[in-house]
Structure formats: C-alpha cells, structure tokens
Motif scaffolding. Structure first.
Motif, mmCIF file in Angstrom:
data_model
loop_
_atom_site.group_PDB
_atom_site.id
_atom_site.type_symbol
_atom_site.label_atom_id
_atom_site.label_comp_id
_atom_site.label_asym_id
_atom_site.label_seq_id
_atom_site.Cartn_x
_atom_site.Cartn_y
_atom_site.Cartn_z
ATOM 1 N N ARG A 168 0.814 -1.218 0.000
ATOM 2 C CA ARG A 168 0.000 0.000 0.000
ATOM 3 C C ARG A 168 0.847 1.267 0.000
ATOM 4 N N ASP A 171 2.563 4.040 -4.918
ATOM 5 C CA ASP A 171 1.526 4.743 -5.675
ATOM 6 C C ASP A 171 0.929 3.809 -6.722
ATOM 7 N N GLU A 172 1.794 3.020 -7.341
ATOM 8 C CA GLU A 172 1.365 1.976 -8.268
ATOM 9 C C GLU A 172 2.479 0.942 -8.368
ATOM 10 N N ASP A 175 4.838 -2.145 -13.886
ATOM 11 C CA ASP A 175 4.054 -2.805 -14.934
ATOM 12 C C ASP A 175 4.322 -4.305 -14.942
#
Length: 456
Positions: A168, A171-172, A175
């Motif tokens: 968590r 932020d992301e 990929d």
C-alpha cells in the motif's frame, strides 16, 4: 487481444496517421496537432514517426512534449532513432535520457553521443548508475540486456499482513507485476508469491507458508531466445533473474520478451534477403545503397555464374529450343524447395531445436523428402513435357533433372545453415541468396547436362 480488437487498433493508428498528415499539410493547426500527439501513447507516436517522410517526421517530433522524448526514442526503430537524435542538441538529449530508467537508457545508449552518456551517468544516483553499468555490461541478445530492475521483493519471514501494508506504500506497482519475489535476509531468491494467492490467503500466515518455490529462474548470461522459449512454454508474465550466488538482481517481463522476438524476427527476415540492418523506409538513396549493396554484389556474381553455366550449353539449346523453355521450371522449383528447407532449419536453430549429433539424421530426412518430391513432381513434369513436345526422352530427362535438382536443394538447404552456424555466423544472413544461387546454377547444369547427354 482479440483479432477484431487488434484490427480496430491498427485502423485507429492509420486514421491518426492520416489526420496528422492533414494537419501538417495545413500548417496553421499546430495546436490541434500538438493536442492529438499528447493524447497518443508513446508507442503510437513512434509508429507515426516511422511512417512519415523525414521533413514531416521532424516537424511532428518538434511538437512532442520534451518530457516524452526519452520514452519515444526507446520505442522507435534504430534507424529512425538515429535521425531523431541527429536533430537534437546535447542539452535536449541529456534531458531526454535523464527521464529513462537504467534498463531503458541502456537500450539507446549505443546511439547517443559519448558526451551525453557521460553527463547523464554523472547525474544519476549511485544505485541507478550501478544498474546502468550492469545493464551495459551484458552482451546484446542476453537476458541481462533485457532485464528490468523494477521489481517488488518481500522477505520470507514476514506475515502476509505485513506484505499488504508494504504494497500500500506504492503509488502503483511496476508494470506486469503478477507476482512478488520472495527472498531471504541475504536477498537470495526463495520463490514467488503470486498476487492471486496473496489476495485469498490468511493474512496471519507467514510468506514462507504460501510461497511457491521458483520453478523458473533466469541468469543474466542466459540467451534471450532460451528465455523466450521458457516464457512461451510456461505462459509466464514475469520471471526472476538471479546472479551466480542466487541473489535476486532483476526480472524479465513478457513485454521485453515480445519486443525481442519481434526484433529478432525482423532481423531474420531482413538477413534472409541480404539486408545488413533495419532500414528507415524513407532513408536517403545513399544510406539505402550502403545497406543493400553487399548481397546484391554477391547475387550479381552468382547470376553471372548461372549465365556461364547456360553458356556452356549454347549449342545444345540451339539444336533443341525446348530446353530454353523448360530449364527455368527446374531451377525455379529447386529454388522454392531449397528455401523451404533452409527456412525450416534457420527457425529450428533459432529455437535451439537442433543439436550437433542430429544433423546427419536431419540431412537423411530432407534427402528422403527431396526424393519423394522428385519422384512425384518429376513424373508430373515429365508427363507435361511429353504432352507438349511429344518426346519420351525429353520427358524422362525432365523427370530425372527435377529429382536431382531437388536432392541438390535439400543438400544445400541443410549444408548452408550448418556451415554458417559451425563457423559462428548467423545462419539466416543471405541464406535466400545463397540457396537460390546454388539451385539456379546447379539446376541449369543438371538439366542441360542430361539433355546434352541423352537427347543430342
């Protein structure tokens, strides 16, 4: 991606290309053109740039936001990248390069001026500098050259609840993150934790209780082709990359593998046609000449040899004009058969399917196939020759010449890639030119020689 979706995306790109060309031709709608470019993905802008002539390409390139230059340079082909870099000054190149992570910067480092690379390296944090140095140290075509440093790893002695709290903080996620890599205190790889398993497992459990011992791990020195085979065989999205001590140093992702496969496929297709490197479709005449002249020269020599073979039998052709009409058939079918053999073998070599002890078995198989084809198609062509010219002897010569030419094509179709691979050369380079030369000269000699021996 479905076929319909892929077709729709291609049509959208082509529509975007037409719209960009119209906006460039208008000349007074720069703001609209810039807005359209801002809405496109970097890969789509790269596609548009590759499809535009040099003047329009540079006009579009000037409208692209500076902070997107780096990611677009990574996406375009090498030939187009060189033209874009040549249009930029050192300050612009440094700014573009500084926006890229170490693994992507390594992809374009060879095309950047040495001064730019030196300045960029000096501006990098110590960790990124070390990653760039590592990425540049691996040879092209290795896993290390394709490796991505952006992975997520967790310890095997923490709880799944701690892992979720850790995730968590991002932020992301990077990929293509389908799994987390599990390591011990010394950063040695212990296995993987798929996100799907993390979501459904009891959060009070430790990672060690649910970890999947790694079944596939790669080393930076591994061949990229071998890694691609593993991704295909096991349906992988990501795979860990470890050093000799088993410590996790990065990961390989499916997008990098797909890009490599596409690049190698394009290189192989170009090499078979005798092109030395990928060529900008709008390159200057001089640049295109430099790329194409070498194997054209070889082709010219082999064509001259074939013409001299025909010249040896000028008297035979003058006495039996039917030979001139029939000999291209023998050489043409032989060339097609040889190309089938050499294409199959080059592909098998690329996939690592042919090992040293099995070359003789492969040769026997191809010679057997050539004999079968020679009997079937030689008989057919012999019958056609008889029907047209009323000569049983000519039909027999046609059938025997077809059989022998197909045997020659099979022999050379195996021998050419075997010899090139044995001497450390790319088996695909010029293979089409070489096999055609052999089947043309050999086919003419076999057919005209048999005709001279049995008909005249």
């Amino acid at each position: 991606m479905s076929e319909a979706t892929a077709r729709l995306e291609i049509e959208d790109l082509q529509e975007s290309l037409r719209a960009v060309q119209e906006l460039i031709a208008d000349g007074s709608r720069g703001a609209e053109l810039r807005a359209r470019l801002d809405a496109l993905h970097a890969a789509d802008i790269a596609y548009l740039l590759e499809a535009l002539p040099p003047e329009q390409r540079l006009a579009v390139w000037d409208l692209v936001k500076a902070d997107r230059d780096g990611e677009i340079l990574v996406e375009v082909s090498e030939a187009v990248r060189e033209s874009l870099i040549a249009s930029m000054d050192s300050r612009e190149l440094v700014a573009a390069a500084e926006t890229l992570p170490a693994d992507e910067l390594a992809d374009i480092a060879a095309d950047l001026p040495a001064g730019v690379i030196e300045e960029v390296v000096q501006s990098l944090p110590a960790e990124e500098r070390e990653r760039l140095r590592a990425a540049l140290s691996y040879p092209e075509g290795s896993v290390g050259a394709l490796m991505d440093f952006g992975h997520v790893s967790v310890r095997d002695d923490v709880t799944l609840e701690a892992v979720t709290r850790f995730l968590r903080r991002f932020d992301e996620l990077p990929d293509h993150t389908d799994q987390l890599f599990v390591v011990d205190r010394a950063q040695r790889l212990r296995g993987t934790l798929p996100l799907a398993r993390l979501i459904v497992s009891d959060l009070h459990l430790e990672v060690a209780a649910v970890v999947i011992p790694e079944s596939v791990k790669l080393y930076p020195q591994d061949r990229a082709e071998d890694a691609a085979s593993a991704f295909e065989r096991y349906d992988l999205v990501t795979a860990p990359v470890v050093d000799a001590a088993g410590a996790l140093i990065g990961r390989l992702t499916v997008d990098a593998v797909v890009d490599h496969i596409r690049s190698r496929s394009a290189e192989s297709a170009l090499a078979e046609a005798g092109l030395r490197q990928e060529e900008d479709v709008f390159a200057t005449v001089v640049d295109s000449f430099k790329n194409r002249w070498a194997w054209l020269a070889v082709n010219l020599v082999t064509a001259f040899v074939a013409s001299r073979v025909i010249g040896l039998f000028e008297g035979s052709i003058e006495r039996l004009v039917a030979l001139a009409a029939l000999m291209p058939i023998v050489a043409g079918v032989g060339g097609n058969s040889g190309n089938q053999t050499i294409t199959m073998i080059v592909r098998a070599l690329a996939l690592g399917q042919i090992q040293g002890p099995y070359w003789r078995q492969l040769l026997r198989k191809e010679l057997g196939l050539a004999c079968l084809n020679g009997v079937v198609w030689g008989t057919l062509l012999g019958a056609v020759a008889y029907a047209f010219y009323g000569s049983v002897a000519l039909g027999g010569v046609m059938a025997l010449a077809m059989l022998l030419t197909l045997v020659l094509a099979a022999l050379m179709g195996v021998a050419i890639p075997w010899l090139r691979a044995r001497f450390g050369r790319d088996p695909a380079v010029g293979s089409s030119v070489l096999i055609t030369a052999c089947t043309d000269s050999g086919g003419f000699f076999i057919f005209l020689g048999l005709a001279t021996l049995f008909l005249l």
